[in-house]
Design a protein around this motif. Structure first.
Motif, PDB file in Angstrom:
ATOM      1  N   GLU A  19      26.618  63.036  54.482  1.00  0.00           N
ATOM      2  CA  GLU A  19      26.253  61.668  54.135  1.00  0.00           C
ATOM      3  C   GLU A  19      25.045  61.668  53.182  1.00  0.00           C
ATOM      4  OE1 GLU A  19      28.187  59.109  54.915  1.00  0.00           O
ATOM      5  OE2 GLU A  19      29.452  60.690  55.770  1.00  0.00           O
ATOM      6  N   PRO A  20      24.831  60.565  52.480  1.00  0.00           N
ATOM      7  CA  PRO A  20      23.754  60.517  51.479  1.00  0.00           C
ATOM      8  C   PRO A  20      22.396  60.967  52.008  1.00  0.00           C
ATOM      9  CG  PRO A  20      25.147  58.584  51.267  1.00  0.00           C
ATOM     10  CD  PRO A  20      25.619  59.313  52.481  1.00  0.00           C
ATOM     11  N   ARG A  21      22.062  60.584  53.250  1.00  0.00           N
ATOM     12  CA  ARG A  21      20.734  60.934  53.775  1.00  0.00           C
ATOM     13  C   ARG A  21      20.535  62.444  53.816  1.00  0.00           C
ATOM     14  NH1 ARG A  21      16.371  59.263  56.495  1.00  0.00           N
ATOM     15  NH2 ARG A  21      17.010  57.091  56.330  1.00  0.00           N
ATOM     16  N   SER A  22      21.515  63.182  54.292  1.00  0.00           N
ATOM     17  CA  SER A  22      21.338  64.628  54.388  1.00  0.00           C
ATOM     18  C   SER A  22      21.461  65.321  53.034  1.00  0.00           C
ATOM     19  CB  SER A  22      22.351  65.223  55.375  1.00  0.00           C
ATOM     20  OG  SER A  22      23.671  64.984  54.937  1.00  0.00           O
ATOM     21  N   ARG A  23      22.129  64.676  52.078  1.00  0.00           N
ATOM     22  CA  ARG A  23      22.279  65.247  50.744  1.00  0.00           C
ATOM     23  C   ARG A  23      21.137  64.856  49.807  1.00  0.00           C
ATOM     24  NH1 ARG A  23      25.094  69.305  49.117  1.00  0.00           N
ATOM     25  NH2 ARG A  23      24.908  68.399  47.045  1.00  0.00           N
ATOM     26  N   MET A  24      20.348  63.832  50.176  1.00  0.00           N
ATOM     27  CA  MET A  24      19.289  63.307  49.315  1.00  0.00           C
ATOM     28  C   MET A  24      19.871  62.750  48.019  1.00  0.00           C
ATOM     29  SD  MET A  24      16.447  66.351  49.741  1.00  0.00           S
ATOM     30  CE  MET A  24      17.169  67.724  50.636  1.00  0.00           C
ATOM     31  N   GLN A  25      21.095  62.252  48.077  1.00  0.00           N
ATOM     32  CA  GLN A  25      21.775  61.661  46.935  1.00  0.00           C
ATOM     33  C   GLN A  25      22.251  60.258  47.305  1.00  0.00           C
ATOM     34  OE1 GLN A  25      24.743  64.801  46.465  1.00  0.00           O
ATOM     35  NE2 GLN A  25      23.671  65.619  44.686  1.00  0.00           N
ATOM     36  N   HIS A  26      22.873  59.561  46.359  1.00  0.00           N
ATOM     37  CA  HIS A  26      23.293  58.182  46.604  1.00  0.00           C
ATOM     38  C   HIS A  26      24.669  58.061  47.235  1.00  0.00           C
ATOM     39  CE1 HIS A  26      19.906  57.218  43.923  1.00  0.00           C
ATOM     40  NE2 HIS A  26      19.980  56.002  44.422  1.00  0.00           N
ATOM     41  N   ASP A  27      25.480  59.108  47.140  1.00  0.00           N
ATOM     42  CA  ASP A  27      26.835  59.071  47.678  1.00  0.00           C
ATOM     43  C   ASP A  27      27.034  60.219  48.653  1.00  0.00           C
ATOM     44  OD1 ASP A  27      28.016  56.967  45.764  1.00  0.00           O
ATOM     45  OD2 ASP A  27      27.257  58.471  44.368  1.00  0.00           O
ATOM     46  N   ALA A  28      28.008  60.051  49.528  1.00  0.00           N
ATOM     47  CA  ALA A  28      28.404  61.166  50.384  1.00  0.00           C
ATOM     48  C   ALA A  28      29.029  62.255  49.525  1.00  0.00           C
ATOM     49  CB  ALA A  28      29.392  60.681  51.441  1.00  0.00           C
ATOM     50  N   ALA A  29      28.815  63.498  49.899  1.00  0.00           N
ATOM     51  CA  ALA A  29      29.424  64.635  49.208  1.00  0.00           C
ATOM     52  C   ALA A  29      30.475  65.245  50.125  1.00  0.00           C
ATOM     53  CB  ALA A  29      28.367  65.673  48.845  1.00  0.00           C
ATOM     54  N   TYR A  30      31.524  65.776  49.521  1.00  0.00           N
ATOM     55  CA  TYR A  30      32.595  66.353  50.340  1.00  0.00           C
ATOM     56  C   TYR A  30      33.216  67.543  49.625  1.00  0.00           C
ATOM     57  CZ  TYR A  30      35.359  63.474  47.142  1.00  0.00           C
ATOM     58  OH  TYR A  30      35.897  62.889  46.016  1.00  0.00           O
ATOM     59  N   MET A  31      33.663  68.496  50.419  1.00  0.00           N
ATOM     60  CA  MET A  31      34.296  69.690  49.887  1.00  0.00           C
ATOM     61  C   MET A  31      35.773  69.413  49.633  1.00  0.00           C
ATOM     62  SD  MET A  31      33.845  72.814  48.883  1.00  0.00           S
ATOM     63  CE  MET A  31      32.187  73.129  49.545  1.00  0.00           C
ATOM     64  N   ASP A  32      36.219  69.690  48.425  1.00  0.00           N
ATOM     65  CA  ASP A  32      37.639  69.582  48.106  1.00  0.00           C
ATOM     66  C   ASP A  32      38.334  70.818  48.697  1.00  0.00           C
ATOM     67  OD1 ASP A  32      40.165  69.568  47.017  1.00  0.00           O
ATOM     68  OD2 ASP A  32      39.533  69.131  44.972  1.00  0.00           O
ATOM     69  N   PRO A  33      39.229  70.645  49.673  1.00  0.00           N
ATOM     70  CA  PRO A  33      39.851  71.810  50.298  1.00  0.00           C
ATOM     71  C   PRO A  33      40.828  72.540  49.386  1.00  0.00           C
ATOM     72  CG  PRO A  33      40.835  69.792  51.128  1.00  0.00           C
ATOM     73  CD  PRO A  33      39.672  69.378  50.274  1.00  0.00           C
ATOM     74  N   VAL A  34      41.231  71.903  48.290  1.00  0.00           N
ATOM     75  CA  VAL A  34      42.166  72.538  47.356  1.00  0.00           C
ATOM     76  C   VAL A  34      41.441  73.501  46.424  1.00  0.00           C
ATOM     77  CG1 VAL A  34      43.797  72.132  45.460  1.00  0.00           C
ATOM     78  CG2 VAL A  34      43.781  70.610  47.445  1.00  0.00           C
ATOM     79  N   SER A  35      40.322  73.061  45.863  1.00  0.00           N
ATOM     80  CA  SER A  35      39.593  73.874  44.886  1.00  0.00           C
ATOM     81  C   SER A  35      38.366  74.571  45.464  1.00  0.00           C
ATOM     82  CB  SER A  35      39.141  72.998  43.719  1.00  0.00           C
ATOM     83  OG  SER A  35      38.209  72.016  44.168  1.00  0.00           O
ATOM     84  N   HIS A  36      37.958  74.203  46.688  1.00  0.00           N
ATOM     85  CA  HIS A  36      36.715  74.703  47.284  1.00  0.00           C
ATOM     86  C   HIS A  36      35.503  74.377  46.410  1.00  0.00           C
ATOM     87  CE1 HIS A  36      38.317  77.798  50.451  1.00  0.00           C
ATOM     88  NE2 HIS A  36      38.849  76.593  50.573  1.00  0.00           N
ATOM     89  N   HIS A  37      35.534  73.184  45.799  1.00  0.00           N
ATOM     90  CA  HIS A  37      34.433  72.729  44.951  1.00  0.00           C
ATOM     91  C   HIS A  37      33.855  71.454  45.541  1.00  0.00           C
ATOM     92  CE1 HIS A  37      32.955  71.258  40.741  1.00  0.00           C
ATOM     93  NE2 HIS A  37      31.992  71.802  41.446  1.00  0.00           N
ATOM     94  N   LEU A  38      32.535  71.430  45.742  1.00  0.00           N
ATOM     95  CA  LEU A  38      31.874  70.259  46.304  1.00  0.00           C
ATOM     96  C   LEU A  38      31.870  69.114  45.301  1.00  0.00           C
ATOM     97  CD1 LEU A  38      30.191  69.346  48.849  1.00  0.00           C
ATOM     98  CD2 LEU A  38      28.192  69.728  47.409  1.00  0.00           C
ATOM     99  N   GLN A  39      32.317  67.945  45.749  1.00  0.00           N
ATOM    100  CA  GLN A  39      32.288  66.746  44.924  1.00  0.00           C
ATOM    101  C   GLN A  39      31.047  65.940  45.307  1.00  0.00           C
ATOM    102  OE1 GLN A  39      34.706  66.683  42.528  1.00  0.00           O
ATOM    103  NE2 GLN A  39      35.283  68.632  43.480  1.00  0.00           N
ATOM    104  N   GLN A  40      30.217  65.592  44.341  1.00  0.00           N
ATOM    105  CA  GLN A  40      28.937  64.973  44.634  1.00  0.00           C
ATOM    106  C   GLN A  40      28.507  64.027  43.516  1.00  0.00           C
ATOM    107  OE1 GLN A  40      25.504  67.782  44.172  1.00  0.00           O
ATOM    108  NE2 GLN A  40      27.105  69.278  43.676  1.00  0.00           N
ATOM    109  N   THR A  41      27.455  63.271  43.767  1.00  0.00           N
ATOM    110  CA  THR A  41      26.898  62.350  42.775  1.00  0.00           C
ATOM    111  C   THR A  41      26.410  63.119  41.547  1.00  0.00           C
ATOM    112  OG1 THR A  41      26.096  60.983  44.610  1.00  0.00           O
ATOM    113  CG2 THR A  41      25.241  60.482  42.412  1.00  0.00           C
ATOM    114  N   ILE A  42      26.711  62.567  40.368  1.00  0.00           N
ATOM    115  CA  ILE A  42      26.188  63.113  39.111  1.00  0.00           C
ATOM    116  C   ILE A  42      25.177  62.116  38.551  1.00  0.00           C
ATOM    117  CG2 ILE A  42      26.745  63.820  36.762  1.00  0.00           C
ATOM    118  CD1 ILE A  42      27.838  65.694  38.918  1.00  0.00           C
ATOM    119  N   TYR A  43      24.012  62.611  38.171  1.00  0.00           N
ATOM    120  CA  TYR A  43      22.971  61.764  37.602  1.00  0.00           C
ATOM    121  C   TYR A  43      22.849  62.009  36.097  1.00  0.00           C
ATOM    122  CZ  TYR A  43      21.677  60.884  42.422  1.00  0.00           C
ATOM    123  OH  TYR A  43      21.716  60.506  43.742  1.00  0.00           O
TER     124      TYR A  43
END
Length: 413
Positions: free
Chosen positions: A342-366
């Protein structure tokens, strides 16, 4: 030892079969691998600090699964062949349980291929070539940095919006990461109405950028996209007349704090990042204060995106081990594939999640810019916008092919 009869044989058998007195559990050994020499040396130091801070969090609470976590550092260099040899040694001779780090994408690709051979989980904390979650993806590797494709998708939309003339020139570092990022960018140039008018290659060992900049100046373009990193980026922009950046719209897919803070007088155009120390997000200020208490006396006395990414990536690994209740790699892979923060633990504005297909974390871009202030360089970074994980996701990753779990050796350090 003297055994009394008639219980001698029985007593001896019991003695030999009795378990040894319970002692402390062996530590969990994590290797931090990043090139500590060359143009990414400062990045490697920042990355290691993030991993250290995460491990300290857990060791203060007794480690993971009752085991202390021990971090060892190894320099894989920037050479892909040497990196593979280092990974082989760390796994077969040093018996490391996990590997974190990378920084350079060719290092990550080389070392993670060896890790996959043994089933060792490799956490790519900080390298941004799109190939890391496409052709160089592995079941045992998880990529926690945003890629150049994510950054450039966000930046190109911003740069080409409402622009009448949309001629785009690519300035590319002549290496695997540079070409991977440039290739990933091209569909987005077309998507947002741009016209690719040329490309200029910069040597990986860029000593003098004059010739490269002359080539750029010779090609009429409205937008110049830059895929150059590390010390090369500092050299490049130190030689660009600020008036050029006013006439043309230049964008840099990613600029790390380690490329800004050491050169506070060097201008930058718009760029992408995943975090900045002055973000007004929950948890950011506490993280900055903790970092400053420990590293405030060093050259890199303010934290940046590299330290932030390494910290959260290492935490994600340790949390996955704890949730799995085992060091078995298959169980931990399953946990990492379900990672969400969730945003609080990531220190970002959106929740981040791991894409199970690519194993790449999807996250906020500034989207950020840099206003040089040699007197107070930490104040130079300014966040001007942000893009959600869904808006920045790189479409080709939906077709990434990973090894199956049955093809991934079991490994339980």
């Amino acid at each position: 030892m003297r055994i009394k009869k008639p219980f001698g044989i029985l007593a001896l058998a019991l003695f030999l079969s009795a378990p040894a007195a319970a002692g402390p559990l062996p530590p969990i050994l994590i290797a931090h691998v990043a090139p500590t020499t060359g143009r990414f040396a400062l990045h490697a130091e920042a990355d290691r600090r993030g991993a250290e801070m995460a491990i300290e969090d857990f060791n203060r609470q007794g480690g993971v699964l009752g085991r202390e976590i021990v971090l060892i550092s190894s320099n894989p260099t920037m050479d892909a062949k040497k990196s593979a040899e280092v990974a082989e040694t760390l796994i077969t001779r040093n018996k490391v349980g996990f590997m974190v780090g990378a920084i350079a994408s060719n290092v990550a690709a080389s070392m993670s291929a060896v890790a996959q051979k043994y089933g060792v989980i490799f956490i790519n904390t900080n390298s941004s070539a799109p190939s890391e979650s496409l052709e160089n993806a592995h079941r045992s590797k998880f990529v926690f940095d945003a890629s150049g494709a994510n950054f450039n998708r966000a930046l190109l939309k911003y740069a080409l919006k409402d622009r009448k003339s949309k001629r785009v020139l690519q300035l590319i570092e002549d290496n695997a990461a540079g070409h991977s990022n440039a290739e990933a960018m091209r569909p987005y140039i077309a998507e947002y109405g741009g016209q690719l008018v040329g490309e200029v290659l910069a040597p990986e060992n860029l000593s003098d950028p004059t010739e490269v900049l002359n080539q750029v100046a010779a090609i009429p373009a409205d937008v110049v996209t830059v895929v150059i990193s590390g010390d090369n980026q500092i050299k490049l922009f130190s030689r660009i007349d600020p008036r050029v950046l006013e006439r043309q719209f230049w964008i840099v897919g990613e600029v790390d704090w380690e490329e800004l803070y050491p050169a506070p007088g060097t201008p930058r155009p718009l760029f992408g990042t995943t975090w900045a120390w002055n973000l007004d997000t929950p948890g950011s200020q506490a993280f900055v204060e903790r970092y400053r208490q420990r590293y405030g006396h060093t050259r890199l006395d303010w934290p940046g995106d590299v330290t932030h990414a390494a910290y959260l990536a290492t935490r994600a690994l340790l949390e996955a081990i704890a949730r799995a209740g085992t060091t078995d790699n298959h169980a931990i892979i399953a946990q990492l594939e379900q990672y969400r923060a969730e945003p609080r633990s990531r220190m970002q504005h959106d929740a981040a999640y791991m894409d199970p297909v690519s194993h790449h974390l999807q996250q906020t871009i500034y989207i950020a810019r840099w206003k040089p202030d040699p007197a107070r360089p930490e104040r130079g970074i300014e966040i001007v916008g942000r893009v959600s994980p869904e808006q920045a996701q790189h479409a080709p990753e939906k077709n990434t092919r990973l090894e199956s779990l049955t093809e991934t050796p079991r490994y339980s350090p």
